[in-house]
Design a protein around this motif. Sequence first.
Motif, PDB file in Angstrom:
ATOM      1  N   ARG B  12       0.893  -1.312  -0.135  1.00  0.00           N
ATOM      2  CA  ARG B  12       0.011   0.326   0.064  1.00  0.00           C
ATOM      3  C   ARG B  12       0.914   1.209  -0.012  1.00  0.00           C
ATOM      4  NH1 ARG B  12      -4.557  -1.065   4.686  1.00  0.00           N
ATOM      5  NH2 ARG B  12      -6.025  -0.430   3.309  1.00  0.00           N
ATOM      6  N   GLY B  13       1.813   1.262  -0.890  1.00  0.00           N
ATOM      7  CA  GLY B  13       2.714   2.259  -0.858  1.00  0.00           C
ATOM      8  C   GLY B  13       3.809   2.745   0.092  1.00  0.00           C
ATOM      9  N   GLU B  14       3.983   1.746   0.999  1.00  0.00           N
ATOM     10  CA  GLU B  14       4.805   1.992   2.124  1.00  0.00           C
ATOM     11  C   GLU B  14       5.860   0.815   1.851  1.00  0.00           C
ATOM     12  OE1 GLU B  14       4.668   4.143   5.013  1.00  0.00           O
ATOM     13  OE2 GLU B  14       2.706   4.894   4.350  1.00  0.00           O
ATOM     14  N   LEU B  15       7.227   1.233   1.967  1.00  0.00           N
ATOM     15  CA  LEU B  15       8.256   0.054   2.081  1.00  0.00           C
ATOM     16  C   LEU B  15       8.175  -0.452   3.404  1.00  0.00           C
ATOM     17  CD1 LEU B  15      10.786  -0.479   0.357  1.00  0.00           C
ATOM     18  CD2 LEU B  15      12.155   0.557   2.058  1.00  0.00           C
ATOM     19  N   ARG B  16       8.115  -1.906   3.437  1.00  0.00           N
ATOM     20  CA  ARG B  16       8.220  -2.450   4.747  1.00  0.00           C
ATOM     21  C   ARG B  16       9.551  -2.519   5.208  1.00  0.00           C
ATOM     22  NH1 ARG B  16       6.247  -7.533   5.562  1.00  0.00           N
ATOM     23  NH2 ARG B  16       5.469  -6.802   7.321  1.00  0.00           N
ATOM     24  N   PRO B  17       9.796  -2.249   6.431  1.00  0.00           N
ATOM     25  CA  PRO B  17      10.944  -2.115   7.305  1.00  0.00           C
ATOM     26  C   PRO B  17      11.882  -3.222   7.000  1.00  0.00           C
ATOM     27  CG  PRO B  17       9.158  -1.215   8.834  1.00  0.00           C
ATOM     28  CD  PRO B  17       8.554  -1.963   7.481  1.00  0.00           C
ATOM     29  N   VAL B  18      11.419  -4.332   6.941  1.00  0.00           N
ATOM     30  CA  VAL B  18      12.343  -5.546   6.645  1.00  0.00           C
ATOM     31  C   VAL B  18      12.992  -5.450   5.454  1.00  0.00           C
ATOM     32  CG1 VAL B  18      10.709  -6.904   5.479  1.00  0.00           C
ATOM     33  CG2 VAL B  18      12.271  -8.109   6.672  1.00  0.00           C
ATOM     34  N   SER B  19      12.643  -4.796   4.532  1.00  0.00           N
ATOM     35  CA  SER B  19      13.496  -4.448   3.124  1.00  0.00           C
ATOM     36  C   SER B  19      14.964  -3.863   3.561  1.00  0.00           C
ATOM     37  CB  SER B  19      12.987  -3.597   2.278  1.00  0.00           C
ATOM     38  OG  SER B  19      11.657  -3.790   2.004  1.00  0.00           O
ATOM     39  N   LEU B  20      15.092  -3.120   4.442  1.00  0.00           N
ATOM     40  CA  LEU B  20      16.225  -2.439   4.692  1.00  0.00           C
ATOM     41  C   LEU B  20      17.237  -3.540   5.619  1.00  0.00           C
ATOM     42  CD1 LEU B  20      15.281   1.131   5.707  1.00  0.00           C
ATOM     43  CD2 LEU B  20      15.920   0.225   3.598  1.00  0.00           C
ATOM     44  N   GLU B  21      16.420  -4.455   6.247  1.00  0.00           N
ATOM     45  CA  GLU B  21      17.111  -5.277   7.083  1.00  0.00           C
ATOM     46  C   GLU B  21      17.741  -6.276   6.020  1.00  0.00           C
ATOM     47  OE1 GLU B  21      13.760  -4.925  10.420  1.00  0.00           O
ATOM     48  OE2 GLU B  21      14.468  -7.114  10.006  1.00  0.00           O
ATOM     49  N   LEU B  22      17.131  -6.760   4.980  1.00  0.00           N
ATOM     50  CA  LEU B  22      17.626  -7.544   3.787  1.00  0.00           C
ATOM     51  C   LEU B  22      18.816  -6.991   3.345  1.00  0.00           C
ATOM     52  CD1 LEU B  22      14.410  -8.288   2.045  1.00  0.00           C
ATOM     53  CD2 LEU B  22      15.377  -9.727   3.784  1.00  0.00           C
ATOM     54  N   ILE B  23      18.867  -5.729   3.247  1.00  0.00           N
ATOM     55  CA  ILE B  23      20.375  -5.040   2.391  1.00  0.00           C
ATOM     56  C   ILE B  23      21.079  -5.309   3.510  1.00  0.00           C
ATOM     57  CG2 ILE B  23      21.127  -2.899   2.059  1.00  0.00           C
ATOM     58  CD1 ILE B  23      18.096  -2.247   0.805  1.00  0.00           C
ATOM     59  N   ALA B  24      21.053  -4.865   4.816  1.00  0.00           N
ATOM     60  CA  ALA B  24      22.074  -5.088   5.829  1.00  0.00           C
ATOM     61  C   ALA B  24      22.652  -6.650   5.904  1.00  0.00           C
ATOM     62  CB  ALA B  24      21.321  -4.837   7.371  1.00  0.00           C
ATOM     63  N   LEU B 155      14.669 -14.277   5.108  1.00  0.00           N
ATOM     64  CA  LEU B 155      15.158 -13.938   6.292  1.00  0.00           C
ATOM     65  C   LEU B 155      14.239 -13.567   7.199  1.00  0.00           C
ATOM     66  CD1 LEU B 155      18.545 -11.950   5.097  1.00  0.00           C
ATOM     67  CD2 LEU B 155      18.131 -14.527   5.403  1.00  0.00           C
ATOM     68  N   ARG B 156      14.337 -13.779   8.533  1.00  0.00           N
ATOM     69  CA  ARG B 156      13.409 -13.567   9.451  1.00  0.00           C
ATOM     70  C   ARG B 156      13.675 -12.117   9.859  1.00  0.00           C
ATOM     71  NH1 ARG B 156      14.605 -16.466  15.125  1.00  0.00           N
ATOM     72  NH2 ARG B 156      13.714 -18.291  13.880  1.00  0.00           N
ATOM     73  N   ALA B 157      12.544 -11.297  10.236  1.00  0.00           N
ATOM     74  CA  ALA B 157      12.654  -9.864  10.367  1.00  0.00           C
ATOM     75  C   ALA B 157      13.166  -9.647  11.825  1.00  0.00           C
ATOM     76  CB  ALA B 157      11.193  -9.230  10.348  1.00  0.00           C
ATOM     77  N   ASN B 158      13.588  -8.438  11.959  1.00  0.00           N
ATOM     78  CA  ASN B 158      14.274  -7.916  13.173  1.00  0.00           C
ATOM     79  C   ASN B 158      15.400  -8.688  13.758  1.00  0.00           C
ATOM     80  OD1 ASN B 158      11.886  -6.136  13.661  1.00  0.00           O
ATOM     81  ND2 ASN B 158      10.751  -7.925  14.151  1.00  0.00           N
ATOM     82  N   MET B 159      16.229  -9.225  12.837  1.00  0.00           N
ATOM     83  CA  MET B 159      17.425  -9.671  13.080  1.00  0.00           C
ATOM     84  C   MET B 159      18.698  -8.837  12.752  1.00  0.00           C
ATOM     85  SD  MET B 159      16.314 -12.243  14.686  1.00  0.00           S
ATOM     86  CE  MET B 159      17.934 -12.989  15.142  1.00  0.00           C
ATOM     87  N   TRP B 160      18.403  -8.159  11.712  1.00  0.00           N
ATOM     88  CA  TRP B 160      19.553  -7.392  11.211  1.00  0.00           C
ATOM     89  C   TRP B 160      19.358  -5.730  11.391  1.00  0.00           C
ATOM     90  CZ3 TRP B 160      18.606 -11.789   8.831  1.00  0.00           C
ATOM     91  CH2 TRP B 160      19.913 -12.875   8.914  1.00  0.00           C
ATOM     92  N   GLN B 273       6.456 -16.180  16.143  1.00  0.00           N
ATOM     93  CA  GLN B 273       5.659 -15.247  15.550  1.00  0.00           C
ATOM     94  C   GLN B 273       4.946 -14.398  16.814  1.00  0.00           C
ATOM     95  OE1 GLN B 273       5.360 -18.476  14.763  1.00  0.00           O
ATOM     96  NE2 GLN B 273       5.285 -18.546  12.607  1.00  0.00           N
ATOM     97  N   HIS B 274       4.928 -15.080  18.066  1.00  0.00           N
ATOM     98  CA  HIS B 274       4.591 -14.341  19.034  1.00  0.00           C
ATOM     99  C   HIS B 274       5.631 -13.099  19.537  1.00  0.00           C
ATOM    100  CE1 HIS B 274       2.386 -13.026  22.729  1.00  0.00           C
ATOM    101  NE2 HIS B 274       3.455 -13.335  23.490  1.00  0.00           N
ATOM    102  N   LEU B 275       7.002 -13.661  19.762  1.00  0.00           N
ATOM    103  CA  LEU B 275       8.245 -12.914  20.137  1.00  0.00           C
ATOM    104  C   LEU B 275       8.286 -11.754  19.061  1.00  0.00           C
ATOM    105  CD1 LEU B 275      10.930 -15.726  20.752  1.00  0.00           C
ATOM    106  CD2 LEU B 275       9.052 -14.818  22.130  1.00  0.00           C
ATOM    107  N   ALA B 276       7.867 -11.893  17.946  1.00  0.00           N
ATOM    108  CA  ALA B 276       8.030 -10.612  16.907  1.00  0.00           C
ATOM    109  C   ALA B 276       7.394  -9.516  17.367  1.00  0.00           C
ATOM    110  CB  ALA B 276       7.557 -11.066  15.586  1.00  0.00           C
ATOM    111  N   GLY B 277       6.102  -9.770  18.352  1.00  0.00           N
ATOM    112  CA  GLY B 277       5.336  -8.664  18.806  1.00  0.00           C
ATOM    113  C   GLY B 277       5.726  -7.999  20.096  1.00  0.00           C
ATOM    114  N   MET B 278       6.614  -8.704  20.658  1.00  0.00           N
ATOM    115  CA  MET B 278       6.977  -8.245  22.207  1.00  0.00           C
ATOM    116  C   MET B 278       8.554  -8.315  22.523  1.00  0.00           C
ATOM    117  SD  MET B 278       7.635 -11.497  23.593  1.00  0.00           S
ATOM    118  CE  MET B 278       7.522 -11.516  25.071  1.00  0.00           C
ATOM    119  N   LYS B 279       9.370  -9.182  21.748  1.00  0.00           N
ATOM    120  CA  LYS B 279      10.372  -9.265  22.523  1.00  0.00           C
ATOM    121  C   LYS B 279      11.459  -7.971  22.845  1.00  0.00           C
ATOM    122  CE  LYS B 279      13.146 -10.176  18.118  1.00  0.00           C
ATOM    123  NZ  LYS B 279      13.875 -10.918  17.455  1.00  0.00           N
TER     124      LYS B 279
END
Lengths: 265, 318
Positions: B12-24, B155-160, B273-279
């Motif tokens: 919906r016109g927004e870059l998903r943040p995980v995209s930048l993590e993939l670049i990292a 790749l899993r999100a929030n790792m890079w 999937q739960h940890l993704a929302g609270m870790k």
Amino acid sequence: MKILVAVKQVAALEEDFEIRADGRGIDPDFLVRDLNEWDDFSLEEAVKIKEAATDPIEVVVVSVGPDEVDESLRKCLAKGADRAIRVWDDAVEGSDPVAIARILAAVAAHEAPDLLFAGVQSSDQSFAATGIATAGLLGWPHGAVVANLQYSPGAKSAVFRRELEGGLLHEVEIQCPAVLTIQAGINTPRYASLRSIKQAAARPIEVKSIADFRLDATQVGESGSLSRVRRMYVPEKGRAQLIEGSPAEQAARLAAIIREFKGVA
Amino acid sequence: MAGILVIAEQRRGELRPVSLELIAAAQELRQGGDSVAVAILGPEPQEFVAALTVAGVDEIVTIRTEVPEFDPDTFEAAAGALIAERRPAVVLVAHSVDSFGYAAALAARQGFGFASDVFKVERIDGELVATRGGYGQKVSVELDFPGRSTVLLCLRANMWKAPDPGASPNVTAFAAPAAPSRAAGRSFVEVSAADDVDMTAAEFILTIGRGVGEEAKIPQFRELADAVGATLGCSRPIADAGWLPKSRQVGQSGKTASNCQLYIAMGVSGAIQHLAGMKHVSTIVAVNSDPGASIFGVARYGIVGDIFEIAEELRKSF
């Protein structure tokens, strides 16, 4: 009209488990097996469609695995599946999700269902890949993470909502035959009655080898896989500081943490 | 070219943040003359060029699509054609719902090496090795890809950590082959809130999970949450069973505990999937009868014990 439901018998680890001597898997003595949680939902979705239909619909379950998988397939028969197929060959050992998908695709090509359901993922290896890889190999339309499905038996298309991140759904119209991976929570899976469990125990399971689907040993197992397990190990434990003592003492410490938070908040 | 191709993700016109993590991750993995190209698909892909201009990007490949949003046939055809032309050694995509919809199909058809939910990528003796979890994250599994000249990793999100802005990439347009869509998106639907709780705003959350066991136990924890002044949350199985509304579900497909400072998880095993929302919460207290539960891996404090006993004792203090 037919719905094929691909199911997996998953394994959970016992509290104390050991890694196999070759370091690439778990010693099977420490594995507790059961039907994959997601597959309960996809089977229920198929049985619901069957029960709501006026024309006869056949629900066929298929699983790839050795003898012990019959137990999970019988559970599916008890919950409303009409037929159960189990495919195995010793060469299948060591297969990744894509090698399994190759077998499922061959079964689907043979059974020619109108819809193929698979769970979004398995609770043990959690690749979330087998169903969609099967669709890719079949060349069928596919949809992943289906949280709601509207389908009239025999229709040329179905409408589903895929569950996106952050509580958003995306509504999609898909052409049939199609492969859908079903998300937990799409329905409320039934419990099998004692009577149906008893009846299922006496029903046949169609046991097939990969050769029955014109697959050879090089297309399954490690040679038919897109990845290979190099090493399995227990990761270093997290740094949670354990609160010891009796339940009353543990709760008192937790109460203190809450009070401390409320004091500063 | 032994390059790395990243396929960015937008919705919906927004870059998903995980995209930048993939670049990292690509930046971390690159060696020698490896180039890093980032592909972005959408009806107006050039709109994302600025956001993707971050450290480590050599090239941004824009792919214009007929469809406004993710569509499996369009993405599989476009990614397949780009990979066939560029022959990258590694393709990185997010382990996300969109990728679930096409990555495995693409890899299976093309014979790419493949692994999903990967949280570590490295080269060991020149060979690509990807690490993921198994059996509810109780073990880590290293995978390799013998004989595969292209390997596709989700790749899993929030790792890079997202790279800093600043690079001068070439921007090229890639004309993807037409692929009629057989699974056409129609509209987005927000999950309607069955009650008016806003989990994202809550500062103190008490979450219950599968360990609660039965619906009859829910009121006891609702009352406990009220007594201690916490917002009651839940993990997926509780919402799936209809014991609490979906609006209270914390996790990847539910809500993120964005403003939470104290998070008490009772009977929550800690699915990824739960940890993704609270870790990210600074103080997490986990109460679970299974000392091996993965929730203890992210918790600051752990109580190994019976959640009902602890709940009962805790209630006496408030």
